[in-house]
Design a protein around this motif. Structure first.
Motif, short mmCIF file in Angstrom:
data_model
loop_
_atom_site.label_atom_id
_atom_site.label_comp_id
_atom_site.label_asym_id
_atom_site.label_seq_id
_atom_site.Cartn_x
_atom_site.Cartn_y
_atom_site.Cartn_z
N ALA A 52 0.82 -1.21 0.00
CA ALA A 52 0.00 0.00 0.00
C ALA A 52 0.86 1.26 0.00
N ALA B 87 1.06 4.30 -2.79
CA ALA B 87 0.66 5.60 -2.27
C ALA B 87 1.75 6.63 -2.55
N CYS C 222 -6.62 11.08 2.60
CA CYS C 222 -6.45 9.78 1.94
C CYS C 222 -7.55 8.81 2.32
N PHE D 52 -7.86 4.63 2.12
CA PHE D 52 -7.25 3.33 1.86
C PHE D 52 -8.37 2.29 1.88
N VAL E 47 -6.01 4.65 -2.26
CA VAL E 47 -5.10 3.51 -2.29
C VAL E 47 -5.91 2.24 -2.08
N TYR F 145 -5.62 -2.15 -1.98
CA TYR F 145 -4.64 -3.25 -1.91
C TYR F 145 -5.29 -4.49 -1.32
N ALA G 104 -3.25 2.92 -6.87
CA ALA G 104 -3.44 4.21 -6.20
C ALA G 104 -3.58 5.29 -7.26
#
Length: 274
Positions: free
Chosen positions: A65, A69, A85, A87, A169, A171, A192
């Motif tokens: 990740a 990123a 951000c 994730f 992002v 993952y 990302a």
């Protein structure tokens, strides 16, 4: 009363990593039919955001990740410390989850505090914000098989509402142990990008987005390279978007549908920057 059309947003700094396509440049040319898969596959990345000791201890999901990123932030030429951000991951770290369950069932007193620390779903975004000194808003999202679409929707809404760039992002990692009997995740894949409210010199494509309620089927990957990854793990849902981003400047792509549920999808229309 008709629903207002969401504002056009702009994509910067696409980043991609999987062992057979380790980096956006490798993925971009492969998705255009101009490059081959890495042979042998690359080893896991070593994100420079972390200090050497943390880099060695970080699990695969965190390394993965943070690698994409950092690449996305660099490609967008934005300060990591200032960019909110999102994730997103379907599973978080499955190998640590397997370890935790096995250890708790067999010998609970032997549970590693470090691995316990890394078991939480927001571990990767926590490492990112600490490593970059980011004090902006951060979110960790999960929606099982629809996690990429949910994360993209969250990032787009946040960008449009706050009129600020947002780092997205996504993952996932392989299933191990007993968990393989209930979920199928076969390898490492991370993506990302930065979503911005205005066009800049770093814009690679404009993004029009909307919700559709006609249970649209997921857009399938088209290139041979992407087809090798279509079942790797839930982040493979991002492949059609990244294939579209890989196309020649000035090209327009057909709509991309990313299901959010059995009855709702996120529809994307991209126009590559010329």
């Amino acid at each position: 009363m008709s629903t207002p059309k969401p504002p056009t947003l702009y994509i910067e700094g696409p980043a991609f990593w999987t062992p057979t396509l380790p980096g956006w440049e490798a993925a971009r040319v492969a998705f255009r039919g101009e490059g081959a898969l890495a042979d042998p596959p690359a080893k896991r990345p070593s994100p420079q955001v972390l200090a050497p000791a943390e880099r060695r201890r970080a699990p695969d999901t965190v390394a993965l990740a943070l690698e994409v990123a950092a690449a996305a932030i660099a490609g967008a030429d934005r300060p990591a410390a200032d960019v909110p951000c999102v994730f997103t991951s379907a599973h978080g770290d499955l190998s640590i989850n397997d370890y935790m369950c096995s250890t708790l069932a067999g010998d609970p007193k032997m549970l590693s505090p470090t691995k316990f620390h890394n078991s939480v779903h927001n571990a990767a975004v926590g490492y990112w914000t600490i490593g970059t000194g980011c004090m902006a808003a951060s979110n960790a999202v999960s929606a099982y098989g629809h996690s990429f679409a949910a994360g993209l929707l969250e990032a787009a809404v946040q960008c449009a509402a706050d009129q600020t760039p947002v780092l997205l992002v996504g993952y996932d990692a392989p299933t191990v142990g007993a968990l393989a009997s209930v979920t199928d995740s076969r390898g490492l894949l991370a993506v990302a990008l930065v979503i911005a409210p205005e066009r800049t010199a770093r814009t690679v494509a404009s993004l029009d987005w909307s919700l559709v309620g006609d249970a649209a089927a997921a857009t399938a990957p088209r290139s041979a390279a992407a087809a090798t990854l279509k079942d790797i793990n839930p982040m493979a849902d991002a492949l059609p978007l990244f294939e579209a981003l890989a196309q020649a400047p000035g090209s327009a792509d057909a709509p991309i549908d990313l299901p959010l549920s059995a009855a709702l999808a996120l529809r994307l229309r991209l126009q590559a920057a010329g």
